[in-house]
Design a protein around this motif. Structure first.
Motif, short mmCIF file in Angstrom:
data_model
loop_
_atom_site.label_atom_id
_atom_site.label_comp_id
_atom_site.label_asym_id
_atom_site.label_seq_id
_atom_site.Cartn_x
_atom_site.Cartn_y
_atom_site.Cartn_z
N VAL A 6 25.62 47.36 43.40
CA VAL A 6 26.86 46.58 43.32
C VAL A 6 27.11 46.28 41.85
CG1 VAL A 6 28.07 44.48 44.02
CG2 VAL A 6 26.37 45.50 45.56
N ILE A 7 28.25 46.72 41.35
CA ILE A 7 28.65 46.39 39.98
C ILE A 7 29.63 45.22 40.06
CG2 ILE A 7 29.84 47.16 37.89
CD1 ILE A 7 28.85 49.99 38.51
N VAL A 8 29.19 44.07 39.56
CA VAL A 8 30.03 42.88 39.57
C VAL A 8 30.79 42.83 38.25
CG1 VAL A 8 30.07 40.36 39.77
CG2 VAL A 8 28.35 41.69 41.03
N LEU A 9 32.11 42.93 38.34
CA LEU A 9 32.96 42.92 37.15
C LEU A 9 33.24 41.48 36.75
CD1 LEU A 9 35.49 45.70 38.20
CD2 LEU A 9 33.38 45.95 36.88
N ALA A 10 32.77 41.12 35.56
CA ALA A 10 32.88 39.72 35.13
C ALA A 10 33.35 39.61 33.68
CB ALA A 10 31.52 39.04 35.30
N SER A 11 34.26 40.51 33.28
CA SER A 11 34.70 40.44 31.88
C SER A 11 36.21 40.32 31.74
CB SER A 11 34.19 41.66 31.11
OG SER A 11 34.73 42.86 31.60
N GLY A 12 36.91 40.00 32.81
CA GLY A 12 38.36 39.84 32.73
C GLY A 12 38.76 38.61 31.94
N ARG A 13 39.98 38.61 31.50
CA ARG A 13 40.49 37.48 30.69
C ARG A 13 41.03 36.34 31.55
NH1 ARG A 13 42.07 42.14 28.29
NH2 ARG A 13 44.16 42.00 29.10
N GLY A 24 40.20 27.47 31.06
CA GLY A 24 39.02 28.32 30.88
C GLY A 24 39.00 29.51 31.80
N SER A 25 37.83 30.07 31.97
CA SER A 25 37.63 31.27 32.77
C SER A 25 37.71 30.98 34.27
CB SER A 25 36.25 31.86 32.46
OG SER A 25 35.88 32.82 33.42
N LYS A 26 38.41 31.84 35.00
CA LYS A 26 38.47 31.65 36.45
C LYS A 26 37.09 31.84 37.08
CE LYS A 26 39.84 36.43 37.50
NZ LYS A 26 40.88 37.24 38.14
N LEU A 27 36.24 32.65 36.44
CA LEU A 27 34.90 32.87 36.98
C LEU A 27 34.01 31.64 36.82
CD1 LEU A 27 34.20 36.53 35.85
CD2 LEU A 27 35.10 35.71 38.04
N GLY A 57 33.04 41.78 28.16
CA GLY A 57 34.35 41.56 27.54
C GLY A 57 35.11 42.84 27.23
N HIS A 58 35.06 43.79 28.13
CA HIS A 58 35.77 45.05 27.94
C HIS A 58 37.28 44.83 27.97
CE1 HIS A 58 32.02 47.21 28.26
NE2 HIS A 58 31.73 46.46 29.31
N PRO A 59 38.05 45.72 27.31
CA PRO A 59 39.50 45.52 27.24
C PRO A 59 40.23 45.71 28.59
CG PRO A 59 38.88 47.52 26.09
CD PRO A 59 37.61 46.83 26.47
N GLY A 60 39.67 46.47 29.50
CA GLY A 60 40.34 46.70 30.78
C GLY A 60 39.35 46.94 31.89
N MET A 61 39.84 46.90 33.13
CA MET A 61 38.97 47.09 34.29
C MET A 61 38.34 48.48 34.28
SD MET A 61 39.60 46.67 38.38
CE MET A 61 39.96 44.94 38.29
N PRO A 82 34.90 42.86 41.96
CA PRO A 82 35.33 41.87 40.97
C PRO A 82 34.58 40.56 41.19
CG PRO A 82 37.22 43.01 41.90
CD PRO A 82 36.02 43.40 42.73
N GLY A 83 34.24 39.90 40.10
CA GLY A 83 33.47 38.66 40.18
C GLY A 83 34.23 37.49 40.76
N ASP A 84 35.55 37.66 40.99
CA ASP A 84 36.37 36.55 41.49
C ASP A 84 36.58 36.60 43.00
OD1 ASP A 84 38.15 38.69 41.62
OD2 ASP A 84 39.83 37.57 40.74
#
Length: 182
Positions: A6-13, A24-27, A57-61, A82-84
């Motif tokens: 499972v890759i949890v994406l946690a770098s969105g703005r 702040g961060s929604k996460l 903190g990547h620029p995009g998904m 997605p982490g959200d």
């Protein structure tokens, strides 16, 4: 033996969250006194599947997905989460992982609404590694769909479609959690 990760994406703005009045961060927004991301990670850990948090903190998904796949390249399959999505159930993660044993791409849905995690088997690796930008893996899904290699999996889990993009989404998630506890 190779495993599903499972890759949890946690770098969105989280720009929509801030625009809706969040701070702040929604996460890191609190849901029942704990950060949203902690709820998501609790489900991932409870699933028993291998996992990796991609929070650089990547620029995009697309960039985040590619980095996560790169970090876990020898996996048999990846569940992109997605982490959200703090209400996703461990059972849903396991069901998507099981379906990925038979299909190149698995698209879960709840009551006809597409959700997450989307699963990709190892034969999608190079396509996933080539991703960049904001679009995520939609182009990979389209490509494998054209080949007839996509499974749609209906799940009885509103958590797969309950993402936190706004303050109102956070309130809805809180209400769903309260209803589950009652």
């Amino acid at each position: 033996m190779r495993q599903t990760t499972v890759i949890v994406l946690a770098s969105g703005r989280g720009e929509r969250f801030v625009a809706s009045g969040g701070t702040g961060s929604k996460l890191q927004a609190l849901l029942r006194g704990r950060p949203v991301l902690e709820h998501t990670l609790d489900a991932v850990k409870a699933s028993g599947l291998a996992w990796h948090v991609e929070g650089a903190g990547h620029p995009g998904m697309g960039d985040s997905i590619a980095a996560g796949v790169c970090a876990t390249q020898d996996s048999a399959a990846w569940l992109i989460l997605p982490g959200d999505l703090p209400l996703v159930s461990p059972q849903s993660l396991r069901l998507v992982a099981e379906a990925a044993q038979q299909h190149a791409v698995v698209l879960p849905s709840h009551q006809g609404v597409r959700g997450h995690p989307v699963a990709f088997r190892a034969e999608c690796r190079e396509d996933l590694l080539a991703l960049d930008g904001a679009e995520g893996a939609a182009a990979v899904v389209r490509q494998w769909s054209a080949l007839g290699q996509v499974m749609r999996l209906e799940l009885d889990d509103p958590g797969i479609v309950t993402d936190i993009d706004t303050v109102a989404d956070l309130a809805r998630a809180e209400a769903l959690l309260n209803a589950r506890s009652a």
